[in-house]
Write a protein that holds these residues in place. Structure first.
Motif, PDB file in Angstrom:
ATOM      1  N   ASP A  23       1.155  -1.089  -0.240  1.00  0.00           N
ATOM      2  CA  ASP A  23      -0.379   0.420  -0.005  1.00  0.00           C
ATOM      3  C   ASP A  23       0.771   1.027  -0.288  1.00  0.00           C
ATOM      4  N   LEU A  60      -1.046  -4.687  -4.289  1.00  0.00           N
ATOM      5  CA  LEU A  60      -2.148  -4.719  -3.557  1.00  0.00           C
ATOM      6  C   LEU A  60      -3.596  -5.720  -3.472  1.00  0.00           C
ATOM      7  N   TRP A  64      -4.730  -8.747  -0.640  1.00  0.00           N
ATOM      8  CA  TRP A  64      -5.529  -7.583  -0.304  1.00  0.00           C
ATOM      9  C   TRP A  64      -6.840  -8.997   0.039  1.00  0.00           C
ATOM     10  N   ILE A  87      -7.970   1.266   3.630  1.00  0.00           N
ATOM     11  CA  ILE A  87      -6.913   0.589   2.913  1.00  0.00           C
ATOM     12  C   ILE A  87      -6.899   0.810   0.963  1.00  0.00           C
ATOM     13  N   ASN A  88      -8.764  -0.145   0.939  1.00  0.00           N
ATOM     14  CA  ASN A  88      -9.681   0.149   0.093  1.00  0.00           C
ATOM     15  C   ASN A  88     -10.703   1.032   0.091  1.00  0.00           C
TER      16      ASN A  88
END
Length: 88
Positions: A23, A60, A64, A87-88
């Motif tokens: 990330d 990433l 994830w 993060i998302n």
């Protein structure tokens, strides 16, 4: 090594660390791409930076997706407390 984000289940700690590092590399690529774009770099340099950004994002996302939902939720909460976005 110091863990920035802590996994609930220690068997996922290495993957959490990989996600965090991926990330940060992705965000570094985004910043580099924006920098090149704002300072009038050549189309080749901008294209290369966007490619690096795309590769970092894909890595990433792949990392994830290997985490269980519970670990994702916990990592997102910790990440949000540090960076102010998920993060998302």
């Amino acid at each position: 090594m110091t863990n920035i984000l802590n996994a609930l289940n220690k068997k996922y700690q290495a993957r959490i660390n990989q996600v965090y590092n991926a990330d940060r590399k992705y965000h570094a690529a985004v910043n580099a791409s924006a920098f090149l774009d704002s300072y009038g770099a050549s189309k080749y340099e901008i294209s290369k930076a966007e490619y690096v950004q795309e590769v970092a994002f894909n890595k990433l996302e792949n990392l994830w997706e290997t985490l269980p939902k519970r670990e994702q939720d916990t990592a997102n909460k910790q990440y949000f407390a540090i960076h102010g976005y998920s993060i998302n």
